[in-house]
Design a protein around this motif. Structure first.
Motif, mmCIF file in Angstrom:
data_model
loop_
_atom_site.group_PDB
_atom_site.id
_atom_site.type_symbol
_atom_site.label_atom_id
_atom_site.label_comp_id
_atom_site.label_asym_id
_atom_site.label_seq_id
_atom_site.Cartn_x
_atom_site.Cartn_y
_atom_site.Cartn_z
ATOM 1 N N ALA A 65 -0.916 9.104 9.283
ATOM 2 C CA ALA A 65 -1.483 9.660 8.047
ATOM 3 C C ALA A 65 -0.484 9.528 6.903
ATOM 4 C CB ALA A 65 -1.872 11.117 8.254
ATOM 5 N N GLU A 66 0.770 9.851 7.177
ATOM 6 C CA GLU A 66 1.793 9.736 6.141
ATOM 7 C C GLU A 66 2.031 8.273 5.775
ATOM 8 O OE1 GLU A 66 5.051 11.943 7.824
ATOM 9 O OE2 GLU A 66 4.239 13.852 7.089
ATOM 10 N N GLY A 67 1.932 7.387 6.758
ATOM 11 C CA GLY A 67 2.064 5.960 6.476
ATOM 12 C C GLY A 67 0.964 5.463 5.563
ATOM 13 N N TRP A 68 -0.252 5.944 5.784
ATOM 14 C CA TRP A 68 -1.395 5.553 4.953
ATOM 15 C C TRP A 68 -1.196 5.987 3.508
ATOM 16 C CZ3 TRP A 68 -4.881 9.390 3.029
ATOM 17 C CH2 TRP A 68 -5.979 8.870 2.321
ATOM 18 N N ILE A 69 -0.839 7.230 3.282
ATOM 19 C CA ILE A 69 -0.733 7.728 1.905
ATOM 20 C C ILE A 69 0.498 7.152 1.196
ATOM 21 C CG2 ILE A 69 0.535 9.881 2.309
ATOM 22 C CD1 ILE A 69 -2.520 9.417 -0.009
ATOM 23 N N ASN A 70 1.518 6.780 1.961
ATOM 24 C CA ASN A 70 2.764 6.284 1.359
ATOM 25 C C ASN A 70 2.915 4.770 1.415
ATOM 26 O OD1 ASN A 70 3.835 8.874 0.643
ATOM 27 N ND2 ASN A 70 4.232 9.223 2.815
ATOM 28 N N ASP A 71 1.917 4.068 1.914
ATOM 29 C CA ASP A 71 1.996 2.611 2.046
ATOM 30 C C ASP A 71 1.986 1.964 0.659
ATOM 31 O OD1 ASP A 71 1.458 -0.133 2.430
ATOM 32 O OD2 ASP A 71 0.217 0.254 4.190
ATOM 33 N N PRO A 72 3.081 1.292 0.269
ATOM 34 C CA PRO A 72 3.125 0.683 -1.064
ATOM 35 C C PRO A 72 2.060 -0.393 -1.264
ATOM 36 C CG PRO A 72 5.065 0.063 0.224
ATOM 37 C CD PRO A 72 4.307 1.078 1.025
ATOM 38 N N ASP A 73 1.614 -1.015 -0.187
ATOM 39 C CA ASP A 73 0.563 -2.026 -0.305
ATOM 40 C C ASP A 73 -0.803 -1.403 -0.603
ATOM 41 O OD1 ASP A 73 2.362 -4.070 0.178
ATOM 42 O OD2 ASP A 73 1.942 -4.107 2.341
ATOM 43 N N LEU A 74 -0.927 -0.090 -0.415
ATOM 44 C CA LEU A 74 -2.186 0.608 -0.691
ATOM 45 C C LEU A 74 -2.139 1.420 -1.978
ATOM 46 C CD1 LEU A 74 -3.095 1.843 2.904
ATOM 47 C CD2 LEU A 74 -3.884 -0.214 1.711
ATOM 48 N N ALA A 75 -1.070 1.295 -2.745
ATOM 49 C CA ALA A 75 -0.920 2.074 -3.980
ATOM 50 C C ALA A 75 -2.105 1.860 -4.927
ATOM 51 C CB ALA A 75 0.397 1.736 -4.674
ATOM 52 N N ASP A 76 -2.580 0.624 -5.040
ATOM 53 C CA ASP A 76 -3.717 0.350 -5.930
ATOM 54 C C ASP A 76 -5.005 1.004 -5.431
ATOM 55 O OD1 ASP A 76 -2.082 -1.102 -7.591
ATOM 56 O OD2 ASP A 76 -2.736 -3.061 -6.844
ATOM 57 N N VAL A 77 -5.171 1.088 -4.115
ATOM 58 C CA VAL A 77 -6.364 1.725 -3.543
ATOM 59 C C VAL A 77 -6.331 3.221 -3.848
ATOM 60 C CG1 VAL A 77 -7.653 2.211 -1.431
ATOM 61 C CG2 VAL A 77 -6.555 -0.015 -1.744
ATOM 62 N N HIS A 78 -5.168 3.848 -3.644
ATOM 63 C CA HIS A 78 -5.040 5.286 -3.935
ATOM 64 C C HIS A 78 -5.204 5.548 -5.436
ATOM 65 C CE1 HIS A 78 -4.112 6.187 0.160
ATOM 66 N NE2 HIS A 78 -3.016 5.458 0.157
ATOM 67 N N ALA A 79 -4.684 4.652 -6.261
ATOM 68 C CA ALA A 79 -4.844 4.804 -7.713
ATOM 69 C C ALA A 79 -6.314 4.702 -8.108
ATOM 70 C CB ALA A 79 -4.015 3.757 -8.454
ATOM 71 N N LEU A 80 -7.050 3.833 -7.438
ATOM 72 C CA LEU A 80 -8.474 3.692 -7.715
ATOM 73 C C LEU A 80 -9.216 4.987 -7.366
ATOM 74 C CD1 LEU A 80 -10.679 1.783 -8.692
ATOM 75 C CD2 LEU A 80 -10.810 0.870 -6.362
ATOM 76 N N ARG A 81 -8.883 5.594 -6.206
ATOM 77 C CA ARG A 81 -9.487 6.872 -5.830
ATOM 78 C C ARG A 81 -9.173 7.935 -6.874
ATOM 79 N NH1 ARG A 81 -6.565 10.419 -3.600
ATOM 80 N NH2 ARG A 81 -5.337 8.979 -2.342
#
Length: 93
Positions: A65-81
């Motif tokens: 879970a922490e890997g998902w929220i902190n994954d730099p490759d997913l930063a754009d996905v989290h920003a979109l949310r």
């Protein structure tokens, strides 16, 4: 298995639609998935602020879970949310 509660108050439906297209693969990258999601939450007790969308997420463990929220490759996905409106995600455990 560990779970997280996500709630979103949507102010930008277009951003939410774009996020939904990417959310599943982003979760799966860290072994996560949406166990249940709803736009029709019902208060059983108390007087909480109801979100527009609520979901229960699962992950194999806390590190995933922490890997998902902190994954730099997913930063754009989290920003979109986040651009879709207010969102809170709480890890249960």
């Amino acid at each position: 298995m560990i779970y997280a509660y996500a709630k979103l108050t949507v102010t930008n439906p277009e951003a939410l639609a774009a996020y939904r297209e990417q959310a599943g693969p982003a979760l799966a990258r860290h072994g996560g998935k949406v166990e249940q999601g709803s736009a029709e939450a019902l208060v059983l007790d108390g007087a909480p602020d109801l979100p527009d969308v609520a979901a229960i997420l699962s992950f194999p463990d806390r590190a995933s879970a922490e890997g998902w929220i902190n994954d730099p490759d997913l930063a754009d996905v989290h920003a979109l949310r986040r651009s879709a409106g207010a969102s809170d995600i709480v890890l249960l455990g």
